[in-house]
Design a protein around this motif. Structure first.
Motif, PDB file in Angstrom:
ATOM      1  N   PRO A  17      41.636  51.350  51.501  1.00  0.00           N
ATOM      2  CA  PRO A  17      40.243  50.917  51.341  1.00  0.00           C
ATOM      3  C   PRO A  17      39.907  50.426  49.931  1.00  0.00           C
ATOM      4  O   PRO A  17      39.157  49.466  49.772  1.00  0.00           O
ATOM      5  CB  PRO A  17      39.418  52.160  51.677  1.00  0.00           C
ATOM      6  CG  PRO A  17      40.301  53.028  52.449  1.00  0.00           C
ATOM      7  CD  PRO A  17      41.678  52.737  51.984  1.00  0.00           C
ATOM      8  N   VAL A  18      40.497  51.058  48.907  1.00  0.00           N
ATOM      9  CA  VAL A  18      40.235  50.605  47.534  1.00  0.00           C
ATOM     10  C   VAL A  18      40.831  49.224  47.313  1.00  0.00           C
ATOM     11  O   VAL A  18      40.189  48.349  46.708  1.00  0.00           O
ATOM     12  CB  VAL A  18      40.777  51.629  46.521  1.00  0.00           C
ATOM     13  CG1 VAL A  18      40.735  51.080  45.107  1.00  0.00           C
ATOM     14  CG2 VAL A  18      39.991  52.923  46.610  1.00  0.00           C
ATOM     15  N   THR A  19      42.026  48.989  47.817  1.00  0.00           N
ATOM     16  CA  THR A  19      42.654  47.672  47.697  1.00  0.00           C
ATOM     17  C   THR A  19      41.844  46.614  48.435  1.00  0.00           C
ATOM     18  O   THR A  19      41.640  45.509  47.915  1.00  0.00           O
ATOM     19  CB  THR A  19      44.091  47.715  48.251  1.00  0.00           C
ATOM     20  OG1 THR A  19      44.814  48.749  47.581  1.00  0.00           O
ATOM     21  CG2 THR A  19      44.796  46.396  48.057  1.00  0.00           C
ATOM     22  N   ALA A  20      41.361  46.936  49.623  1.00  0.00           N
ATOM     23  CA  ALA A  20      40.534  45.990  50.380  1.00  0.00           C
ATOM     24  C   ALA A  20      39.229  45.687  49.650  1.00  0.00           C
ATOM     25  O   ALA A  20      38.800  44.525  49.596  1.00  0.00           O
ATOM     26  CB  ALA A  20      40.248  46.537  51.769  1.00  0.00           C
ATOM     27  N   ALA A  21      38.594  46.706  49.060  1.00  0.00           N
ATOM     28  CA  ALA A  21      37.338  46.494  48.343  1.00  0.00           C
ATOM     29  C   ALA A  21      37.550  45.631  47.105  1.00  0.00           C
ATOM     30  O   ALA A  21      36.748  44.728  46.821  1.00  0.00           O
ATOM     31  CB  ALA A  21      36.722  47.834  47.956  1.00  0.00           C
ATOM     32  N   VAL A  22      38.623  45.884  46.364  1.00  0.00           N
ATOM     33  CA  VAL A  22      38.898  45.081  45.164  1.00  0.00           C
ATOM     34  C   VAL A  22      39.226  43.647  45.544  1.00  0.00           C
ATOM     35  O   VAL A  22      38.741  42.694  44.908  1.00  0.00           O
ATOM     36  CB  VAL A  22      40.044  45.727  44.351  1.00  0.00           C
ATOM     37  CG1 VAL A  22      40.554  44.797  43.269  1.00  0.00           C
ATOM     38  CG2 VAL A  22      39.584  47.043  43.753  1.00  0.00           C
ATOM     39  N   PHE A  26      36.999  40.274  44.428  1.00  0.00           N
ATOM     40  CA  PHE A  26      37.491  39.102  43.718  1.00  0.00           C
ATOM     41  C   PHE A  26      37.356  37.828  44.544  1.00  0.00           C
ATOM     42  O   PHE A  26      37.210  36.737  43.992  1.00  0.00           O
ATOM     43  CB  PHE A  26      38.941  39.300  43.279  1.00  0.00           C
ATOM     44  CG  PHE A  26      39.062  40.190  42.083  1.00  0.00           C
ATOM     45  CD1 PHE A  26      38.450  39.854  40.884  1.00  0.00           C
ATOM     46  CD2 PHE A  26      39.769  41.370  42.145  1.00  0.00           C
ATOM     47  CE1 PHE A  26      38.548  40.666  39.777  1.00  0.00           C
ATOM     48  CE2 PHE A  26      39.877  42.191  41.050  1.00  0.00           C
ATOM     49  CZ  PHE A  26      39.258  41.835  39.856  1.00  0.00           C
ATOM     50  N   ILE A  27      37.394  37.932  45.869  1.00  0.00           N
ATOM     51  CA  ILE A  27      37.206  36.746  46.715  1.00  0.00           C
ATOM     52  C   ILE A  27      35.763  36.269  46.654  1.00  0.00           C
ATOM     53  O   ILE A  27      35.496  35.075  46.508  1.00  0.00           O
ATOM     54  CB  ILE A  27      37.620  37.059  48.165  1.00  0.00           C
ATOM     55  CG1 ILE A  27      39.140  37.181  48.268  1.00  0.00           C
ATOM     56  CG2 ILE A  27      37.113  35.983  49.127  1.00  0.00           C
ATOM     57  CD1 ILE A  27      39.628  37.654  49.621  1.00  0.00           C
ATOM     58  N   PHE A  28      34.794  37.184  46.744  1.00  0.00           N
ATOM     59  CA  PHE A  28      33.384  36.804  46.840  1.00  0.00           C
ATOM     60  C   PHE A  28      32.656  36.777  45.498  1.00  0.00           C
ATOM     61  O   PHE A  28      31.478  36.437  45.454  1.00  0.00           O
ATOM     62  CB  PHE A  28      32.648  37.747  47.790  1.00  0.00           C
ATOM     63  CG  PHE A  28      33.081  37.615  49.212  1.00  0.00           C
ATOM     64  CD1 PHE A  28      33.053  36.390  49.855  1.00  0.00           C
ATOM     65  CD2 PHE A  28      33.523  38.716  49.921  1.00  0.00           C
ATOM     66  CE1 PHE A  28      33.452  36.262  51.171  1.00  0.00           C
ATOM     67  CE2 PHE A  28      33.918  38.605  51.243  1.00  0.00           C
ATOM     68  CZ  PHE A  28      33.885  37.374  51.863  1.00  0.00           C
ATOM     69  N   LYS A  29      33.335  37.123  44.406  1.00  0.00           N
ATOM     70  CA  LYS A  29      32.678  37.182  43.107  1.00  0.00           C
ATOM     71  C   LYS A  29      32.126  35.821  42.688  1.00  0.00           C
ATOM     72  O   LYS A  29      30.989  35.720  42.224  1.00  0.00           O
ATOM     73  CB  LYS A  29      33.647  37.701  42.055  1.00  0.00           C
ATOM     74  CG  LYS A  29      33.040  37.850  40.685  1.00  0.00           C
ATOM     75  CD  LYS A  29      34.013  38.495  39.716  1.00  0.00           C
ATOM     76  CE  LYS A  29      35.125  37.539  39.407  1.00  0.00           C
ATOM     77  NZ  LYS A  29      35.970  38.011  38.294  1.00  0.00           N
TER      78      LYS A  29
END
Length: 110
Positions: A17-22, A26-29
């Motif tokens: 979950p942490v990897t998915a959130a990060v 970065f994709i939507f930033k």
């Protein structure tokens, strides 16, 4: 609990979950920048969308409306799914933070 099961639970409940959130951050930033400032509400909705995508058609189902009304309800479903997914994402990050000391305890005690 064996060491293999403890490590597998750590990877499943903490690292994934942490990897998915990060990755989602970065994709939507770049899509959430408004006049040089970050729009955190939009970022929260966009990052939560993959976690709430299967819940977005739960309450409001487009049907019995005109084409424009159906498109509006469909967009509202995406917004609701993003908000619900944002809460699910926050919950999964809290669970991930909890699994770090739990895994350390399981590896030491086990």
């Amino acid at each position: 609990m064996t060491r293999g099961k403890a490590v597998r639970a750590f990877l499943l409940h903490s690292l994934l979950p942490v990897t998915a959130a990060v990755l989602l951050f970065f994709i939507f930033k770049s899509a959430c920048m408004r006049d040089g400032e970050m729009d955190y509400l939009l970022l929260w909705i966009l990052c939560g969308l993959p976690f709430g995508i299967h819940r977005m058609f739960l309450w409001i189902i487009p049907g019995g409306r005109s084409f424009g009304g159906s498109i509006a309800v469909f967009a509202l479903n995406f917004l609701i799914g993003g908000v619900i997914g944002g809460f699910v994402l926050v919950w999964r990050l809290l669970v991930a933070a909890w699994y770090i000391p739990l895994t350390v305890y399981r590896l030491i005690a086990g």
